[in-house]
Structure formats: C-alpha cells, structure tokens
Design an enzyme around this catalytic site. Structure first.
Site, PDB file in Angstrom:
ATOM      1  N   CYS A   1       0.798  -1.227   0.000  1.00 34.31           N
ATOM      2  CA  CYS A   1       0.000   0.000   0.000  1.00 34.31           C
ATOM      3  C   CYS A   1       0.826   1.270   0.000  1.00 34.31           C
ATOM      4  O   CYS A   1       1.689   1.397  -0.818  1.00 34.31           O
ATOM      5  CB  CYS A   1      -1.066  -0.046   1.057  1.00 34.31           C
ATOM      6  SG  CYS A   1      -2.570   0.193   0.117  1.00 34.31           S
TER       7      CYS A   1
ATOM      8  N   ARG B   1      -6.040   3.064  -4.044  1.00 33.41           N
ATOM      9  CA  ARG B   1      -5.470   1.713  -4.058  1.00 33.41           C
ATOM     10  C   ARG B   1      -6.155   0.788  -3.043  1.00 33.41           C
ATOM     11  O   ARG B   1      -5.975  -0.414  -3.102  1.00 33.41           O
ATOM     12  CB  ARG B   1      -3.969   1.767  -3.719  1.00 33.41           C
ATOM     13  CG  ARG B   1      -3.148   2.583  -4.687  1.00 33.41           C
ATOM     14  CD  ARG B   1      -1.763   2.816  -4.132  1.00 33.41           C
ATOM     15  NE  ARG B   1      -1.152   1.556  -3.731  1.00 33.41           N
ATOM     16  CZ  ARG B   1      -0.418   0.799  -4.512  1.00 33.41           C
ATOM     17  NH1 ARG B   1      -0.182   1.179  -5.735  1.00 33.41           N
ATOM     18  NH2 ARG B   1       0.081  -0.323  -4.081  1.00 33.41           N
TER      19      ARG B   1
ATOM     20  N   TRP C   1      -2.203  -2.063   4.038  1.00 38.42           N
ATOM     21  CA  TRP C   1      -3.008  -3.153   3.488  1.00 38.42           C
ATOM     22  C   TRP C   1      -2.415  -4.374   4.163  1.00 38.42           C
ATOM     23  O   TRP C   1      -1.339  -4.830   3.788  1.00 38.42           O
ATOM     24  CB  TRP C   1      -2.839  -3.184   1.967  1.00 38.42           C
ATOM     25  CG  TRP C   1      -3.426  -4.364   1.270  1.00 38.42           C
ATOM     26  CD1 TRP C   1      -2.779  -5.529   0.970  1.00 38.42           C
ATOM     27  CD2 TRP C   1      -4.744  -4.503   0.742  1.00 38.42           C
ATOM     28  NE1 TRP C   1      -3.624  -6.373   0.304  1.00 38.42           N
ATOM     29  CE2 TRP C   1      -4.842  -5.785   0.146  1.00 38.42           C
ATOM     30  CE3 TRP C   1      -5.866  -3.671   0.721  1.00 38.42           C
ATOM     31  CZ2 TRP C   1      -6.000  -6.236  -0.457  1.00 38.42           C
ATOM     32  CZ3 TRP C   1      -7.007  -4.129   0.105  1.00 38.42           C
ATOM     33  CH2 TRP C   1      -7.071  -5.397  -0.466  1.00 38.42           C
TER      34      TRP C   1
ATOM     35  N   ASN D   1       6.381  -0.949   3.434  1.00 37.72           N
ATOM     36  CA  ASN D   1       5.564  -1.699   2.477  1.00 37.72           C
ATOM     37  C   ASN D   1       6.304  -2.979   2.153  1.00 37.72           C
ATOM     38  O   ASN D   1       7.518  -2.945   1.912  1.00 37.72           O
ATOM     39  CB  ASN D   1       5.382  -0.913   1.169  1.00 37.72           C
ATOM     40  CG  ASN D   1       4.219   0.047   1.260  1.00 37.72           C
ATOM     41  OD1 ASN D   1       3.543   0.108   2.274  1.00 37.72           O
ATOM     42  ND2 ASN D   1       3.998   0.782   0.197  1.00 37.72           N
ATOM     43  N   GLY D   2       5.590  -4.089   2.119  1.00 39.55           N
ATOM     44  CA  GLY D   2       6.219  -5.356   1.758  1.00 39.55           C
ATOM     45  C   GLY D   2       6.058  -6.383   2.859  1.00 39.55           C
ATOM     46  O   GLY D   2       5.163  -6.278   3.707  1.00 39.55           O
TER      47      GLY D   2
ATOM     48  N   GLU E   1     -11.222 -19.993 -17.288  1.00 37.14           N
ATOM     49  CA  GLU E   1     -10.883 -18.658 -16.798  1.00 37.14           C
ATOM     50  C   GLU E   1     -10.705 -17.695 -17.984  1.00 37.14           C
ATOM     51  O   GLU E   1     -11.153 -16.551 -17.943  1.00 37.14           O
ATOM     52  CB  GLU E   1      -9.623 -18.715 -15.922  1.00 37.14           C
ATOM     53  CG  GLU E   1      -9.058 -17.385 -15.484  1.00 37.14           C
ATOM     54  CD  GLU E   1     -10.061 -16.466 -14.774  1.00 37.14           C
ATOM     55  OE1 GLU E   1     -11.147 -16.920 -14.392  1.00 37.14           O
ATOM     56  OE2 GLU E   1      -9.737 -15.271 -14.658  1.00 37.14           O
TER      57      GLU E   1
ATOM     58  N   LYS F   1     -12.917 -14.318 -18.526  1.00 36.48           N
ATOM     59  CA  LYS F   1     -12.273 -13.006 -18.599  1.00 36.48           C
ATOM     60  C   LYS F   1     -12.736 -12.263 -19.853  1.00 36.48           C
ATOM     61  O   LYS F   1     -13.072 -11.090 -19.825  1.00 36.48           O
ATOM     62  CB  LYS F   1     -10.750 -13.220 -18.632  1.00 36.48           C
ATOM     63  CG  LYS F   1      -9.872 -12.171 -18.073  1.00 36.48           C
ATOM     64  CD  LYS F   1     -10.081 -11.795 -16.641  1.00 36.48           C
ATOM     65  CE  LYS F   1     -10.528 -12.853 -15.705  1.00 36.48           C
ATOM     66  NZ  LYS F   1     -11.070 -12.472 -14.451  1.00 36.48           N
TER      67      LYS F   1
ATOM     68  N   GLU G   1     -16.328 -11.127 -19.454  1.00 37.21           N
ATOM     69  CA  GLU G   1     -16.473 -10.054 -18.467  1.00 37.21           C
ATOM     70  C   GLU G   1     -16.191  -8.678 -19.055  1.00 37.21           C
ATOM     71  O   GLU G   1     -16.896  -7.733 -18.775  1.00 37.21           O
ATOM     72  CB  GLU G   1     -15.486 -10.267 -17.296  1.00 37.21           C
ATOM     73  CG  GLU G   1     -15.905 -11.321 -16.302  1.00 37.21           C
ATOM     74  CD  GLU G   1     -14.876 -11.488 -15.182  1.00 37.21           C
ATOM     75  OE1 GLU G   1     -15.295 -11.696 -14.040  1.00 37.21           O
ATOM     76  OE2 GLU G   1     -13.655 -11.414 -15.442  1.00 37.21           O
TER      77      GLU G   1
ATOM     78  N   HIS H   1     -19.312 -34.230 -28.687  1.00 37.87           N
ATOM     79  CA  HIS H   1     -20.572 -34.738 -28.134  1.00 37.87           C
ATOM     80  C   HIS H   1     -21.679 -33.702 -28.230  1.00 37.87           C
ATOM     81  O   HIS H   1     -22.609 -33.702 -27.430  1.00 37.87           O
ATOM     82  CB  HIS H   1     -20.348 -35.188 -26.680  1.00 37.87           C
ATOM     83  CG  HIS H   1     -19.338 -36.291 -26.583  1.00 37.87           C
ATOM     84  ND1 HIS H   1     -19.597 -37.570 -27.009  1.00 37.87           N
ATOM     85  CD2 HIS H   1     -18.046 -36.274 -26.176  1.00 37.87           C
ATOM     86  CE1 HIS H   1     -18.508 -38.315 -26.831  1.00 37.87           C
ATOM     87  NE2 HIS H   1     -17.546 -37.542 -26.324  1.00 37.87           N
TER      88      HIS H   1
ATOM     89  N   LYS I   1     -16.808  -5.355  -8.038  1.00 33.62           N
ATOM     90  CA  LYS I   1     -15.540  -5.975  -7.628  1.00 33.62           C
ATOM     91  C   LYS I   1     -15.754  -7.014  -6.531  1.00 33.62           C
ATOM     92  O   LYS I   1     -15.170  -8.088  -6.551  1.00 33.62           O
ATOM     93  CB  LYS I   1     -14.573  -4.893  -7.148  1.00 33.62           C
ATOM     94  CG  LYS I   1     -13.216  -5.404  -6.729  1.00 33.62           C
ATOM     95  CD  LYS I   1     -12.400  -5.817  -7.937  1.00 33.62           C
ATOM     96  CE  LYS I   1     -11.139  -6.564  -7.586  1.00 33.62           C
ATOM     97  NZ  LYS I   1     -10.690  -7.406  -8.705  1.00 33.62           N
TER      98      LYS I   1
HETATM   99  N1  HGA Z   1       3.645  -6.504   6.059  1.00 39.12           N
HETATM  100  C1  HGA Z   1       3.249  -5.243   6.584  1.00 39.12           C
HETATM  101  C2  HGA Z   1       3.119  -4.174   5.506  1.00 39.12           C
HETATM  102  C3  HGA Z   1       2.064  -4.501   4.519  1.00 39.12           C
HETATM  103  C4  HGA Z   1       1.946  -3.392   3.520  1.00 39.12           C
HETATM  104  O1  HGA Z   1       2.765  -3.290   2.625  1.00 39.12           O
HETATM  105  N2  HGA Z   1       0.931  -2.543   3.717  1.00 39.12           N
HETATM  106  O2  HGA Z   1       0.748  -1.459   2.997  1.00 39.12           O
HETATM  107  C5  HGA Z   1       1.976  -5.333   7.424  1.00 39.12           C
HETATM  108  O3  HGA Z   1       1.236  -6.311   7.344  1.00 39.12           O
HETATM  109  O4  HGA Z   1       1.740  -4.398   8.174  1.00 39.12           O
END
Ligand code: HGA
Length: 611
Positions: A2, A27, A74, A100-101, A483, A487, A490, A506, A606
C-alpha cells in the site's frame, strides 16, 4: 503493497503527509498513520479504517514539525487494527518506521530481539524493523539501517525516522517500489508517484538495495555498503490519473504486469531460503496429525476464484493424492454436500467478503468441517471466520476483472499442495524440490510472456470482430480455458464458451462454423496428441485456431493450427500460472479494441456481497 509518504522541509508536514496519503486512497487500504518529530519528540498517531478517522484523531492535537512519515496499510501480517497500523516504533519511542512489503524472516528476528529484551506490541512483521534499527543504532541512523536490512529477508520499502537525528529521513528499498521527490528546501518519499506529484515532478526512482538520506537541503543516495551512488533525476510529466495507473492505460493492464511481483510476494517466507522446501506450518493452525486425517477436500468459490479452485483440485490431487471436489459456492450449500469431520473445505475469495462463499463456509463449519481460506484481504470476514488462512499477497486489486488475485490464488494452491505432499510423504523429496524450482522460476517466465504483449494485441484485435468464440483444453488446460473464457466475457462482452477439448464432439461441434475463432490450450505433454486431434476436428469445420503451447512444441503444434503462442517451459502442473497470462492480455486488448470500459465492465462489481 500500500502507501508510503514522507516529508522533510518547512512546509506543513502533517498536511503534506495526509494529502499524500489521500492521493493513494484509490489503491484501497485498511488503516492509516503518521509519525512526526515534534517538540515533544517522535509522535505517532494512527488509526484503523479511513484517513478521515486519522484526521479526526489529529483534530485538536496536530503533529507539528518539519519531518514526518505516513502510511496507508493493506495488512499482510496481523489483522487491521490501531496497534498493527504503521508507523511502528521501538520500545524507547526514538525510532519510527513505515514499511511496504513483507519481512520473510520476521519470526526468527522477533525471537532474537525478544531474547535481547525487546517487547513487541503488534502482530506485524514490520515491528521487527523498528526494534532492529534501534538495536543496531550507535549514533548513526544511516549505518544502523544498513546493518538492520542485512538481517532482513523479503520485500521492503522503508521510511525511517529517529529523534536522535531529527534533521534526517532515511529511505531504503528492496523489491517494493519507492521514489524520492526532490523539491527546493524540502524533499519527499513516496511509494507511488501520486503521493508526491502535487509538490514535485523531479524524482529519483530507487532500485533494489538503494538507500536515500533526505535532509531539508538535499538528497544523498547510497548502496547498502554505504557507498555513495549517482542516479539520474527523472522528470515525471504524467497527470494524476496516469500516475495512479503507474503510466498504464488501465488498472487491469497494470495488474496483469504486477503478476511477477505478486507471485514473488506470495511465496515470501513460505519457500525456504535454499529454495528446497515449502513449509506453511508457522501460519496454519492445522497440525500434521490433522493433515494426515483429511480424507477429502471440498474447494468452494465463485467466478474467477472458482476457476483457481479447479486448478487447485488438480494440484492437490496430483501432489497430495487427496480426493477433491470443486463447487460453485452458490450451489454448494443447497446441494446437501457430504461433509464429515475429516473433510477439509477450502474457500477462495479475493475480497474475502463474497456473500455466496461466506454462506457456504458457514454451512460447512456448521456441519463440522475445518475451513481453510485463500484470500487477498487479511482482515476480511472470510479470513476472520476461517480456521486457517493462506493470504495471497497480491496487493490491492482495483480492476473489476481479476488477474493478479487469480494467479496468486494459483500460487497459494501450489504452496498448499507442496505443504500437504511433504507432510503426507506422497512425493519424493527430490520431486518436491524440482517442483519448487519450477515454482520460483514462474515470475521471470511471466515477465518473458509480458514482453510479447504486442503479438497478443494483434490476435485480440482480429478476434474482437467476432460475436462468439471457443476456448478448449484438456486437464488443467480446461480449467485455464474456463478462466480465459470468463475473462473475455467479463470485459469484452463477446460470447465465448470453454469446453473440455474431448467433449466438443458430443454436441458442441455443431456450433463450429467457418472462421469461428477457437483458442486451444495445448500445454499438457501427456495430452498433446489427444488435444491436437480435437483441434483437427474444429479445423475441419472451418475454425480459425490460435494455440497456446509450451516452448519447444511450437513447430509441432503449428502444423495443426493457424497461429501459435509459446509460453516458457515449466512442469505440467505449473503451466496454468503461465498459460493464463496470454489469455488475460487477449481479453484486455479485445475489450480495448471494442472501446469498452476495461476497468469497470457493465453489470459487474468488484466484491459481490449479495447472494
Ligand atoms: N507486512 C506489513 C506491511 C504490509 C503493507 O505493505 N501494507 O501497505 C503489514 O502487514 O503491516
């Protein structure tokens, strides 16, 4: 994943951070927070939910200062909550971090830090970073960060502050994007361009292992060895809308191109460092004894996630040798499924809020089944109510038509299949290692498919004039065909049907007439000849056949079809994770050629929260 924003300068720091975060709201996120160095020291305010909640908390107690970091989260590790929100701090509250990550080895690091006296307050992987930097600090933040990241494995974009050196903001990236915005008397960091676009268009785009030290007056760049590096300033001339899509025309295309990253992240911490084994036991509640007791698996999902389940069935059956039934969720609960205590029910849902899937999982739990959820949203209803969760770490998906979430669900099934097979001893270790080698090669192989997008664009444009077409395949190719067909329907609104290649004769062959496009998937080596015979059947009735096959077989397949596209060579069980990519691109370009709203196709939502 995020959003990150950071600021150092004489502007209104809190306002700049909040505005930057708002630019990243599109996002999707579950919580937000900021840290500012104020007269009181490093102060943090954070909140679960919308940025508006954070603003409410800040009303009356604004954070005033000239350096700060902000984050929209996120969740990947730990549910969305105030305490799990970023920024995270160490026990002395002198260090603050946004991330992030995913820190792959966070559990090991946490254990070591706890042994040294650190006390953790959140469930996140990120919190280890703030403690680790504090642990490494001996008077120089840059060096402490350099030492800290050497202990970390995984993906990270970090913004770091310390009250010991309040005239500095340190940023570092590995496998998660980060840009540095260069202003006059002020500088910025952002995980994405929109966060800083209002203030500057001159940026450094950090590469893996790059580190930036920002002060009011300038930005210095280093590598992780502390050696100064030079980089060109990139001038961004995108408008905000283009920046949100990172320069792609649509979110769907952006998300198709994010798949290599989504694959890599979903494997983080799950494939061992030496690439030889997959172990999910740290994140799954189910123990080996329970796994040995499973007599059957029901996979239950809707739409695209159901198609991932069809691949999942073949993965679990072939690797773990457990019988699997796959059901559409809206049917499952009303068909009185035979659920016994040794039935494992796997539900798959990108949003984790799919009403039909939730209802089916509750029904399964009422009947005594254990439920494992595969979902992209950690704090979702499905994730909260399931007994076990495998989170896909694809990051937020904005386009209505799912691409990276679907393919990350496939990765989750591979990981689960490998985990079950290891526990059950259904495959030799060498064979499992071979599959894992194939699995970890997938991201790069997807990249090589994406490089050929222009070929698929032409194919799509020529198909877009037709009112109907067919997808055919055998085995997992049939699952991918379904799939591909969904797609296309959709987003291009072209009628299409997916058929098991051997089933056409058949009845459906009656619909094959001159020039009708047929997309044939021919990736299963053991089924080549059979599928080629089915292709001959449609060719004989005038179909125009476009085949997707494996590298090395193009020449052979070309003899029976009109056009061939080759995906890189992988193991038969893994081909869906590659073969779906050309089909996604064909759908995208067909929709584009027809002038439809790719990201918001008609009549679809969504997250389908009604039954
Ligand atoms: N792993 C971290 C960061 C997740 C992330 O990139 N959020 O934007 C967490 O879970 O807080």
């Amino acid at each position: 994943m995020c959003g990150i924003v950071g600021y150092i300068g004489n502007g209104e720091t809190q306002q700049i951070l909040l505005e930057g975060l708002k630019k990243l709201e599109y996002r999707g996120y579950d919580s937000a927070g900021i840290a500012v160095f104020t007269e009181q020291g490093l102060e943090v305010t954070k909140s679960k939910g919308r940025i508006a909640n954070l603003e409410e908390k800040l009303e009356g107690t604004p954070l005033l200062g000239s350096v700060g970091i902000g984050h929209t989260r996120w969740a990947t590790h730990g549910k969305p909550s105030d305490v799990n929100s970023h920024p995270h701090t160490d026990n002395s509250h002198q260090f603050s971090v946004v991330h992030n990550g995913i820190i792959e080895n966070y559990l090991d690091l946490k254990e070591e830090l706890i042994a040294k006296g650190h006390v953790f307050v959140s469930e996140t992987d990120t919190e280890v970073v703030s403690h680790l930097i504090a642990e490494e600090y001996d008077g120089n933040l840059v060096e402490a960060v350099q030492r800290a990241v050497k202990h970390m494995r995984g993906a990270y974009a970090l913004g770091v502050l310390t009250s010991h050196e309040p005239d500095k903001l340190v940023a570092v990236r590995y496998a998660s994007p980060l840009v540095i915005g260069i202003g006059e008397g002020e500088n910025f960091i952002g995980s994405d361009i929109p966060a800083i676009l209002e203030y500057t268009r001159n940026v450094y785009i950090l590469d893996d292992g790059d580190m930036a030290v920002l002060t009011h007056d300038g930005v210095e760049l280093f590598n992780l060895e502390g050696k100064s590096i030079a980089k060109d300033i990139v001038h961004i001339d995108w408008d905000l809308v283009t920046a949100e899509k990172a320069g792609f025309d649509h979110f769907m295309l952006k998300e198709i191109y994010e798949q290599p990253k989504a694959y890599r992240e979903t494997m983080l911490g799950r494939v061992s460092e030496d690439g030889k084994s997959v172990d999910l036991s740290k994140e799954l509640e189910m123990n080996d004894e329970y796994i040995r007791s499973i007599s059957k698996v029901h996979i239950v999902a809707c739409g695209t996630a159901y198609h991932a389940g069809l691949v999942g069935k073949s993965v679990i059956e072939s690797l773990a040798r457990i019988p699997v039934e796959t059901d559409v969720a809206s049917e499952y609960r009303y068909r009185s499924p035979i659920i016994t205590p040794d039935t494992l029910v796997i539900v798959v849902s990108q949003s984790g809020e799919t009403a039909d899937t939730l209802a089916a999982m509750r029904e399964a739990q009422r009947n005594g089944a254990r439920v494992l959820a595969i979902t992209n949203v950690v704090g979702s209803s499905v994730a909260r109510e399931a007994n076990d969760v495998i989170a896909t770490w694809a990051g937020p998906e904005i386009a209505v038509a799912s691409t990276k979430a679907y393919s990350s669900q496939l990765i989750a099934f591979y990981l689960l299949g490998l985990h079950l097979a290891r526990v059950l001893g259904t495959k030799e270790e060498a064979e499992l290692t071979h599959i894992i080698e194939g699995l970890t090669a997938l991201p790069e192989q997807v990249e090589s498919i994406l490089e050929q997008a222009s070929v698929l664009k032409q194919v799509a444009e020529s198909m877009s004039h037709h009112t109907s077409l067919f997808f055919i395949g055998r085995g997992v190719d049939y699952a991918v065909a379904q799939e591909g067909s969904l797609k296309l329907k959709e987003i291009s609104y072209i009628h299409s049907e997916a058929y098991a290649a051997g089933e056409l004769k058949h009845g459906t062959l009656a619909l094959i007439e001159d020039d009708i496009p047929v997309i044939a998937l021919v990736t299963q080596e053991g089924l080549f000849e059979k599928t080629l015979s089915n292709i001959t059947e449609v060719k004989a009735r005038g179909a125009h056949v476009f085949a997707v096959t494996n590298q090395g077989f193009e020449a052979e397949v070309a003899k029976s079809v009109d056009e061939v596209f080759a995906i890189p060579k992988t193991l038969p069980v893994l081909t869906p994770a590659l073969a779906v990519v050309p089909l996604q691109l064909i759908s995208y370009y067909a929709s584009l050629a027809l002038g439809h709203d790719v990201d918001k196709p008609r009549n679809l939502a969504k997250s389908v929260t009604v039954e």
